[in-house]
Design an enzyme around this catalytic site. Sequence first.
Site, mmCIF file in Angstrom:
data_model
loop_
_atom_site.group_PDB
_atom_site.id
_atom_site.type_symbol
_atom_site.label_atom_id
_atom_site.label_comp_id
_atom_site.label_asym_id
_atom_site.label_seq_id
_atom_site.Cartn_x
_atom_site.Cartn_y
_atom_site.Cartn_z
ATOM 1 N N LYS A 24 23.294 -9.288 30.033
ATOM 2 C CA LYS A 24 22.436 -8.177 30.776
ATOM 3 C C LYS A 24 22.394 -7.064 29.578
ATOM 4 O O LYS A 24 23.056 -6.996 28.786
ATOM 5 C CB LYS A 24 23.163 -7.827 31.861
ATOM 6 C CG LYS A 24 24.416 -6.740 31.782
ATOM 7 C CD LYS A 24 24.175 -5.249 31.529
ATOM 8 C CE LYS A 24 25.141 -4.806 30.788
ATOM 9 N NZ LYS A 24 25.822 -3.708 30.709
ATOM 10 N N ALA B 207 30.241 -6.282 23.713
ATOM 11 C CA ALA B 207 29.096 -6.051 23.142
ATOM 12 C C ALA B 207 28.031 -5.102 23.927
ATOM 13 O O ALA B 207 27.100 -4.713 23.471
ATOM 14 C CB ALA B 207 28.237 -7.338 22.488
ATOM 15 N N GLY B 208 28.662 -4.829 25.156
ATOM 16 C CA GLY B 208 27.894 -4.186 26.263
ATOM 17 C C GLY B 208 26.622 -4.989 26.915
ATOM 18 O O GLY B 208 25.894 -4.439 27.417
ATOM 19 N N GLY C 52 28.788 -10.083 28.765
ATOM 20 C CA GLY C 52 29.162 -11.661 28.768
ATOM 21 C C GLY C 52 30.278 -12.215 29.593
ATOM 22 O O GLY C 52 29.958 -13.202 30.255
ATOM 23 N N SER D 140 31.638 -10.701 32.514
ATOM 24 C CA SER D 140 31.171 -10.805 33.967
ATOM 25 C C SER D 140 30.190 -11.695 33.993
ATOM 26 O O SER D 140 30.171 -12.343 35.585
ATOM 27 C CB SER D 140 30.414 -9.507 34.125
ATOM 28 O OG SER D 140 31.189 -8.256 33.699
ATOM 29 N N ASP E 236 30.649 -5.219 36.923
ATOM 30 C CA ASP E 236 29.464 -5.806 36.595
ATOM 31 C C ASP E 236 29.122 -7.023 37.175
ATOM 32 O O ASP E 236 28.023 -7.733 37.152
ATOM 33 C CB ASP E 236 29.356 -5.844 35.117
ATOM 34 C CG ASP E 236 29.067 -4.405 34.342
ATOM 35 O OD1 ASP E 236 28.635 -3.628 35.222
ATOM 36 O OD2 ASP E 236 29.009 -4.419 33.282
HETATM 37 O O1 C5P Z 1 34.380 -2.879 34.443
HETATM 38 P P1 C5P Z 1 35.210 -2.971 33.304
HETATM 39 O O2 C5P Z 1 36.136 -3.798 33.317
HETATM 40 O O3 C5P Z 1 34.282 -3.397 31.855
HETATM 41 O O4 C5P Z 1 35.498 -1.517 32.864
HETATM 42 C C1 C5P Z 1 36.531 -1.394 31.957
HETATM 43 C C2 C5P Z 1 36.822 0.183 31.810
HETATM 44 O O5 C5P Z 1 35.811 1.033 31.883
HETATM 45 C C3 C5P Z 1 37.889 0.419 33.149
HETATM 46 O O6 C5P Z 1 39.181 0.073 33.310
HETATM 47 C C4 C5P Z 1 37.401 2.045 33.211
HETATM 48 O O7 C5P Z 1 38.527 2.509 32.557
HETATM 49 C C5 C5P Z 1 36.215 2.111 32.803
HETATM 50 N N1 C5P Z 1 35.015 2.254 33.819
HETATM 51 C C6 C5P Z 1 34.932 3.350 34.664
HETATM 52 N N2 C5P Z 1 33.998 3.317 35.502
HETATM 53 C C7 C5P Z 1 33.368 2.512 35.910
HETATM 54 C C8 C5P Z 1 33.279 1.170 35.127
HETATM 55 C C9 C5P Z 1 34.286 1.066 34.063
HETATM 56 O O8 C5P Z 1 35.612 4.337 34.203
HETATM 57 N N3 C5P Z 1 32.172 2.565 36.743
#
Ligand code: C5P
Length: 286
Positions: A11, A99-100, A103, A105, A138
Amino acid sequence: MASIVVKAPAKLNLTLDVLGKREDGYHEMKMVMQSVSLFDVLTLTREPGEGIELTTNLGFLPLDGRNLAVKAALALQEATGADLGHLTIRMEKHIPVCAGTAGGSSDAAAVLRGLNELLGLGQTKEELTEIGKTVGCDVPYCVLGGTALAEGRGELITPLADLPPCWIVMVKPDFPVSTPQLFAQWGEKKVRCHPDTAGMLAALEAADLNGVARRLFNVFEEVLPPKRRERVEELKRLLLDGGALGASMTGTGPTVFGLFDREDRAEETAWTLKRHWRETFLAHTV
Ligand code: C5P
């Protein structure tokens, strides 16, 4: 033994805005997302027995419950009572890691979609997105894919008009990013500029590729440490010089991408950049 092959697309963020910090510690997001034709390929095989076994071509990935693909299989089992038997997940990674580009998710979403079909569970897309919410922010978007607005923690999805067909060059510079750290820095920094999300939605509705390209914007670019921001800016400049209509970073980075209306220019730019950046990819929308 029953088996299924599922593709997990990467994405990109056409826009990424952080609206504020929430009481649950996460951040309130507003993002326009797009799936593209850079895929991981997962083969799911169910045999009699029990346990989940994950194999992958990347040696450094965790293979236990810390991997979102395993977490997704367990969440589906928990939510539906499905009998997974002895489940093997063979994961062929092509999407760059950290990488943003979502992958991990997308792999998790592919496990949800794949097992739903393989085991004939009859879960609707909405039910799968509900399960996906428990796996990662995600994952619900990745269950649906396409062009969509993601709000809340990123898990509230509204499908949008498709991005008009175009070519996309993605480049991952070789500095690492920590998503939690970048969110923390966002809090300290107080970003000044925000994406024109309403304008982006209108441009998508009007199938106006130039309008979309002009409005690509990611608030995390401003949050990057100066040296890294310079490298992102350099890549954006190279993409624009190569003929991109617009360029931006995706997610918390570091991948940078450009949208092209001409395939030949996209191809040429991808070949040129690949000489210096190994992780350069040419894709289109899916
Ligand atoms: O969703 P993901 O596991 O990639 O998120 C990693 C970290 O990014 C979370 O633990 C949190 O610290 C931060 N995050 C956030 N707000 C969001 C999504 C992610 O603060 N909406």
